[in-house]
Design a protein around this motif. Structure first.
Motif, PDB file in Angstrom:
ATOM      1  N   ALA A 276      39.718  40.702  30.284  1.00  0.00           N
ATOM      2  CA  ALA A 276      40.734  40.375  31.665  1.00  0.00           C
ATOM      3  C   ALA A 276      40.003  40.654  32.608  1.00  0.00           C
ATOM      4  CB  ALA A 276      41.811  41.764  30.745  1.00  0.00           C
ATOM      5  N   ALA A 277      39.100  41.667  33.246  1.00  0.00           N
ATOM      6  CA  ALA A 277      38.931  42.070  34.363  1.00  0.00           C
ATOM      7  C   ALA A 277      37.953  41.005  35.149  1.00  0.00           C
ATOM      8  CB  ALA A 277      37.786  43.486  34.039  1.00  0.00           C
ATOM      9  N   TYR A 278      36.776  39.982  33.892  1.00  0.00           N
ATOM     10  CA  TYR A 278      36.444  39.197  33.991  1.00  0.00           C
ATOM     11  C   TYR A 278      37.005  37.567  34.342  1.00  0.00           C
ATOM     12  CZ  TYR A 278      33.647  34.935  32.409  1.00  0.00           C
ATOM     13  OH  TYR A 278      33.339  33.409  33.386  1.00  0.00           O
ATOM     14  N   LEU A 279      37.809  38.116  33.628  1.00  0.00           N
ATOM     15  CA  LEU A 279      38.755  36.520  34.195  1.00  0.00           C
ATOM     16  C   LEU A 279      39.238  36.634  35.453  1.00  0.00           C
ATOM     17  CD1 LEU A 279      40.773  35.636  30.617  1.00  0.00           C
ATOM     18  CD2 LEU A 279      39.309  34.106  31.669  1.00  0.00           C
ATOM     19  N   LYS A 280      39.745  37.357  35.788  1.00  0.00           N
ATOM     20  CA  LYS A 280      40.389  38.072  37.220  1.00  0.00           C
ATOM     21  C   LYS A 280      39.817  37.456  38.114  1.00  0.00           C
ATOM     22  CE  LYS A 280      43.938  38.949  38.262  1.00  0.00           C
ATOM     23  NZ  LYS A 280      45.553  37.921  38.147  1.00  0.00           N
ATOM     24  N   ALA A 281      38.182  37.548  37.960  1.00  0.00           N
ATOM     25  CA  ALA A 281      37.470  37.849  39.251  1.00  0.00           C
ATOM     26  C   ALA A 281      36.514  36.822  38.996  1.00  0.00           C
ATOM     27  CB  ALA A 281      35.682  39.083  38.545  1.00  0.00           C
ATOM     28  N   LEU A 282      36.647  35.205  38.353  1.00  0.00           N
ATOM     29  CA  LEU A 282      36.456  33.779  38.517  1.00  0.00           C
ATOM     30  C   LEU A 282      36.800  33.823  39.930  1.00  0.00           C
ATOM     31  CD1 LEU A 282      36.961  32.736  34.802  1.00  0.00           C
ATOM     32  CD2 LEU A 282      34.714  32.974  36.378  1.00  0.00           C
ATOM     33  N   PRO A 283      36.527  32.917  40.979  1.00  0.00           N
ATOM     34  CA  PRO A 283      36.506  32.569  42.137  1.00  0.00           C
ATOM     35  C   PRO A 283      38.133  31.523  41.541  1.00  0.00           C
ATOM     36  CG  PRO A 283      34.931  31.243  40.755  1.00  0.00           C
ATOM     37  CD  PRO A 283      35.232  32.465  40.448  1.00  0.00           C
ATOM     38  N   LYS A 284      38.874  31.399  42.905  1.00  0.00           N
ATOM     39  CA  LYS A 284      39.879  30.547  42.105  1.00  0.00           C
ATOM     40  C   LYS A 284      39.640  28.768  42.386  1.00  0.00           C
ATOM     41  CE  LYS A 284      44.057  33.145  43.654  1.00  0.00           C
ATOM     42  NZ  LYS A 284      45.233  33.320  44.285  1.00  0.00           N
ATOM     43  N   ARG A 285      40.333  28.087  41.733  1.00  0.00           N
ATOM     44  CA  ARG A 285      39.936  26.319  41.907  1.00  0.00           C
ATOM     45  C   ARG A 285      41.000  25.605  42.657  1.00  0.00           C
ATOM     46  NH1 ARG A 285      41.181  23.852  38.049  1.00  0.00           N
ATOM     47  NH2 ARG A 285      39.973  22.486  37.781  1.00  0.00           N
TER      48      ARG A 285
END
Length: 304
Positions: A295-304
């Protein structure tokens, strides 16, 4: 005149031979040396089981509809349809004839990280070694140890049904040259240990991008579209975009994502469906810390 023509023909032939040789060198199967897989020690079976569920082995290799302990019988046989033909998932149980019982750690490790089979042949990337190549040698050793404890099955999966030219395995070498690498899928500045663990799980054993990332005409991931959603490989519908800001989970908190991975329920009390239901059931076997890391990784991805 004739001598000049012969010299020209010989030069052309030399170019073709050299070009063909260079092509073969670049695209030939390249297993890691046997020494790479030595001195890894006894496998940690508990960690191997953790990798087993993170990798979703049952989703493809167990019999369709298997429940409970039947999920641990990795008899293969599932038919995976694709634009390139139909792939039949192999038996990876410890059976000596039908499965991997005669394989060594090096055989298994080279399949996982290099896409090379026991006979030195290219494996088709319907087996997601393009993601598994990011796994650590320790985790592969531990997973191999765990797989050898599972029940045997003598089921023999049918051969792949691929039309020309996709039935030529040498061509897979070209695909690997273009797409196979172990570099991070996302560059994250100042990532903490939780995010790094989540990145490892998502980009490596979890192979989430295999369904959630769109592909080009050759079956490779489209650059800049990591986890941005893709056509359902099963042929119906769309696999959602799971990057921050997406309609699917952009409004979810990290806690919402972790809870969904544990229970299968969305914040709106909808439930996981389709192939994601089985993925969620696999991930539910992981420790809470791993689900929180994803979950932390998915939230840390840059927004598109």
């Amino acid at each position: 005149m004739m001598a000049r023509f012969i010299r020209w023909l010989l030069c052309l032939l030399g170019v073709v031979v050299l070009g063909g040789g260079a092509f073969y060198v670049v695209t030939a199967p390249s297993p890691l040396p046997a020494s790479h897989w030595t001195n890894l020690g006894d496998p940690d079976l508990k960690n191997g089981e953790r990798g087993f569920w993170a990798g979703g082995c049952t989703s493809c290799h167990a019999a369709s509809g298997a429940q409970g302990d039947a999920k641990l019988v990795l008899s293969g046989g599932l038919a995976l349809t694709s634009p390139f033909g139909t792939f039949h998932v192999p038996n990876i149980s410890p059976d000596e004839k039908a499965g991997l019982g005669s394989w060594t750690l090096a055989d298994f490790g080279n399949a996982m990280k290099q896409g090379v089979g026991k006979q030195g042949e290219h494996l088709y990337p319907s087996f997601p070694y393009g993601s598994y190549t990011r796994m650590s040698d320790k985790d592969i050793n531990d997973l191999w140890g765990f797989l050898k404890t599972l029940p045997k099955s003598n089921n023999v999966a049918p051969p792949h049904e691929l039309p020309f030219p996709f039935n030529i395995r040498l061509a897979v070498g070209s695909w690997k040259f273009l797409y196979l690498n172990d570099q991070p899928r996302a560059i994250l500045a100042n990532a903490n240990e939780k995010v790094k663990r989540g990145q490892y799980l998502v980009e490596g054993p979890g192979h989430c991008g295999e369904c959630h990332t769109p592909r080009d005409s050759l079956g490779g991931f489209i650059g800049g579209q990591w986890l941005a959603g893709a056509p359902n490989p099963e042929g119906k519908g769309q696999i959602p975009d799971i990057t921050p800001g997406s309609k699917a989970i952009g409004g979810w908190s990290a806690g919402d994502i972790a809870n969904y991975l544990e229970t299968g329920f969305t914040p709106d009390y909808d439930s996981a469906g389709g192939s994601m239901a089985e993925v969620q059931q696999n991930i539910a076997h992981l420790p809470a810390t791993d689900r929180e890391a994803i979950a932390a990784y998915l939230k840390a991805l840059p927004k598109r």
